[in-house]
Design an enzyme around this catalytic site. Structure first.
Site, PDB file in Angstrom:
ATOM      1  N   GLU A   1      49.815  60.422  17.192  1.00 27.59           N
ATOM      2  CA  GLU A   1      50.416  59.107  17.462  1.00 27.59           C
ATOM      3  C   GLU A   1      49.731  58.581  18.699  1.00 27.59           C
ATOM      4  O   GLU A   1      49.686  59.253  19.736  1.00 27.59           O
ATOM      5  CB  GLU A   1      51.929  59.249  17.670  1.00 27.59           C
ATOM      6  CG  GLU A   1      52.655  57.905  17.722  1.00 27.59           C
ATOM      7  CD  GLU A   1      52.981  57.485  19.131  1.00 27.59           C
ATOM      8  OE1 GLU A   1      52.407  56.467  19.571  1.00 27.59           O
ATOM      9  OE2 GLU A   1      53.771  58.156  19.797  1.00 27.59           O
TER      10      GLU A   1
ATOM     11  N   CYS B   1      54.855  53.631  24.201  1.00 26.96           N
ATOM     12  CA  CYS B   1      53.913  53.237  23.161  1.00 26.96           C
ATOM     13  C   CYS B   1      54.520  52.190  22.239  1.00 26.96           C
ATOM     14  O   CYS B   1      53.809  51.473  21.550  1.00 26.96           O
ATOM     15  CB  CYS B   1      53.442  54.456  22.375  1.00 26.96           C
ATOM     16  SG  CYS B   1      54.712  55.679  22.071  1.00 26.96           S
TER      17      CYS B   1
END
Length: 557
Positions: free
Chosen positions: A309, A343
Site C-alpha cells: 500500500e 495516506c
C-alpha cells in the site's frame, strides 16, 4: 528483554493436546475511549506520557529473541520538540540482517508446524493486553514519537491494532473453513500452508497499527518475518515487539531489524528464501523493490508474494446539492487531522462555484480555531510533522502555492522548536496544478472551483488527474449525482465514501487499500490480505482405488 528458551524437539514429538474444533472469539471492534476531563483513561495516559517523556531508553536489534547492540546508534526525538530525545536505537549491520534471516528459517520449522489456533492465540492475547495493561504505553509512545493527538493515537495504536489482532484470526478461520466438495469415494481437502521462506515487512511512520499488522498477518498464517520499522516510528515499534513477546510470540518468528533501508532491502530482496514483501510506504520505494525482485526472479526458491500500500492523492468531490457544513467539516478533519500525514488524507477538493464561498468561509472559520502544539496538551487539534525532511518538502510546496496559486488560509511554518506547519487551504483555477496532482503528505488542501454545469466533466478530471487510486469521497444530497460519481470514479479509489471524509477506515467494516499507483489493493484487515500469505495444497484421498487399468469403453464392440 531476556533471551527466551526454545524447545528444539520436532513438532512430531508433541502429542495432540486438544481433540475438538476450536473457534476464535467473535471479533468486536474496540470502542474508542473519550479521554474526557476526569476520566480514568485520561489520568492514566497523562501519567504515562510524563513518565515516558522523562525517559531516554535504548532500543536494540532483536534477532531470534536475542538483543543485539551494534553501537551504531540513531536518536528518536519528539517531532513537536525535536531537541527532546526519547530513545537511542541501534542500527542493524549487514551481518545482523543475514543472521535475522537465518533465525527466521530456524523458527519457521516449529512455527509453521503449530496448529493455526495456537498461532492465533498469541495475537488474540496481544490484542487483549493492548486493550488493558499496554494501552497507555503504546498510545503514549505514538503521541510522543509520532506527534499524534490523543484521539489520533487512540484510534490507531489502540483501537485499530486491537481490531487487527481480533479480526485477522477470525478471517483466518473463515479461510481455513473453505474446503472443496467430496463424495463417498474420495475425500478432498485444501491445506493452507505457510509460505516457504521469510516475509520482509516494511512499515511506515504514520500508523502504529500498520507497524503491528504488517509483520503479524503473515506470522498468523505460519510465516516468519524480517521486520524493518520506519526510523521515525522507532519508539512505538519497540513497544509493539515487547508486547508481542509478552503475549507469547516465540523467538525468531518476528525479527526486529531497524537501520539503513537500502542495505537491509539489498540483503532481504537478494536472498533466495524471500517468500514475500508486506509493505506500506512511498510509491517510488515500492516500485524499486518490485523492480529488484523482478530482475532477480531466477534466484528465488518460489515467486515472492508482493503486497503493498503506497501513496495517495485523495479527493473530495462535491455536487451542487452537497450539505456545506458537512462538506466543510469533512475537509478540515480529513485534510488536517494528524497534520495530513495519512495516506488517506483529503488533499484535493472539487467544489461547485455556487457552494464555494459558503464552504470556504466555513472552513476558514474552523481552521482559525485549530490549536497546534505539544500533543500532551489535549486541547491541541494538531501536532508537528514527522521530521525535518518532511518539514522542508512541505515548505517547498507552500512556496509554490504562494507563487502560482491563492493561499486562502495558512501557509506558514515554524521549525524552531518543533516541525510545525499551519493547516493550509489553497485555491487554484488550474485543474492540472501540481498541488492537485502530487502527493504532499502534509496539512495542505488544494481546492479547484468548477462551474456547476460541468459536474460530469469534473468527475472525469478527478479520475484522470492523479496516478493514485487510494481513497476518495463524494458529497451530494442528489442521489443521481451519487450514482454518477460512484460509477465514473469506480477505479479512482479503493476506498470510496459517500457524504463522509475519505479517512478513518475501520477493520472489519471498510477493508483498506487502493490500486493504480496506490498499491496492490490487497485490503489490510480482511481475508483477502491473509490469502496472500498462504500456499494452498490440494489433498485427495481415494478410499477404494481402481484395480484394473481398463475402462468400460475399451470392451469389444
Amino acid at each position: 528483554m531476556p533471551e527466551t528458551s526454545r524447545d528444539h524437539r520436532s513438532a512430531d514429538s508433541h502429542p495432540a493436546a486438544f481433540a475438538g474444533t476450536r473457534r476464535v472469539p467473535p471479533p468486536v471492534n474496540e470502542p474508542v475511549k473519550s479521554y474526557a476531563p476526569g476520566s480514568p483513561e485520561k489520568a492514566e495516559l497523562k501519567a504515562r506520557l510524563k513518565q515516558m517523556a522523562g525517559e531516554r531508553i535504548e532500543i536494540p536489534v532483536v534477532i531470534g529473541g536475542r538483543e543485539v547492540r551494534t553501537g551504531d546508534k540513531a536518536r528518536a526525538v519528539m517531532p513537536h520538540d525535536h531537541r527532546h530525545v526519547l530513545a537511542d536505537w541501534h542500527k542493524a549491520r549487514r551481518e545482523d540482517v543475514e543472521k535475522a534471516i537465518a533465525a527466521a528459517a530456524e523458527a519457521h520449522r516449529e512455527w509453521a508446524a503449530w496448529p493455526w489456533e495456537d498461532r492465533a492465540a498469541v495475537f488474540l492475547k496481544a490484542g487483549e493486553l493492548l486493550t488493558t495493561t499496554w494501552r497507555s504505553t503504546l498510545n503514549a509512545a505514538t503521541m510522543l514519537g509520532q506527534s499524534k493527538t490523543v484521539f489520533q493515537a487512540e484510534i490507531d495504536s489502540a483501537c485499530e491494532l486491537i481490531d487487527f489482532w481480533r479480526y485477522n484470526p477470525h478471517f483466518a478461520q473463515q479461510l481455513l473453513d473453505e474446503q472443496p466438495v467430496s463424495d463417498h469415494a474420495s475425500w478432498n481437502a485444501l491445506e493452507y500452508r505457510p509460505l516457504e521462506g521469510f516475509v520482509y515487512a516494511v512499515t511506515p511512520f504514520n500508523f502504529t497499527a500498520i507497524g503491528g499488522n504488517l509483520p503479524t498477518a503473515p506470522a498468523l498464517m505460519g510465516s516468519t518475518v524480517l521486520w524493518k520499522p520506519a526510523s521515525s516510528a522507532m519508539l512505538s515499534a519497540h513497544y509493539i515487539l515487547r508486547l508481542l513477546q509478552e503475549a507469547g510470540l516465540p523467538p525468531g518468528v518476528i525479527n526486529f531489524v531497524p537501520g539503513d533501508a537500502a542495505m537491509i532491502s539489498d540483503v532481504a530482496l537478494g536472498h533466495r528464501d524471500l517468500a514475500g514483501v508486506h509493505f506500506t510506504g512511498s510509491t517510488g520505494v515500492f516500485n524499486s523493490m518490485w523492480k529488484t525482485i523482478g530482475a532477480g526472479m531466477s534466484r528465488y526458491r518460489s515467486y515472492p508474494r508482493i503486497v503493498g500500500e503506497t501513496g495517495g492523492k485523495d479527493f473530495i468531490v462535491a455536487h451542487a446539492s452537497a450539505d456545506p457544513q458537512a462538506l466543510a467539516v469533512a475537509v478540515v478533519r480529513g485534510g488536517f487531522e494528524y497534520q495530513g500525514q495519512k495516506c488517506s488524507a483529503a488533499s484535493r477538493i472539487y467544489v461547485p462555484r455556487s457552494l464555494w464561498p459558503d464552504v470556504r468561509d466555513r472552513m476558514v472559520a474552523m481552521v482559525r480555531e485549530i490549536k497546534m502544539g505539544d500533543v500532551a496538551d489535549f486541547r491541541n487539534f494538531m501536532g508537528a510533522v514527522i521530521d525535518a525532511r518532511a518539514f522542508e518538502k512541505i515548505g517547498e510546496y507552500l512556496a509554490e502555492a504562494k507563487k502560482s496559486a491563492k493561499v486562502v488560509f495558512g501557509g506558514n511554518t515554524n521549525g524552531e522548536k518543533g516541525w510545525f506547519i499551519e493547516p493550509t487551504l489553497v485555491e487554484t483555477d488550474d485543474p492540472a496544478h501540481r498541488l492537485l496532482c502530487e502527493e504532499i503528505f502534509g496539512p495542505v488542501v488544494t481546492a479547484h472551483v468548477y462551474d456547476d454545469a460541468k459536474w460530469e466533466d469534473t468527475l472525469a478530471v478527478v479520475d484522470s488527474t492523479s496516478p493514485y487510486a487510494l481513497t476518495g469521497s463524494v458529497f451530494a444530497q442528489d442521489r443521481a449525482a451519487v450514482r454518477q460519481a460512484a460509477s465514473l470514479l469506480r477505479n479512482a479509489a479503493g476506498n470510496f465514501y459517500v457524504n463522509d471524509k475519505p479517512t478513518g477506515a475501520v477493520v472489519g467494516q471498510q477493508p483498506f487499500g487502493g490500486a493504480r499507483a496506490s498499491g496492490t489493493d490487497d485490503k489490510a484487515g480482511s481475508k483477502l490480505n491473509l490469502m496472500r500469505w498462504t500456499s494452498a495444497r490440494t489433498v485427495k484421498e481415494t478410499f477404494s482405488p481402481p484395480r484394473d487399468y481398463r475402462y468400460p469403453f475399451m470392451a469389444e464392440e
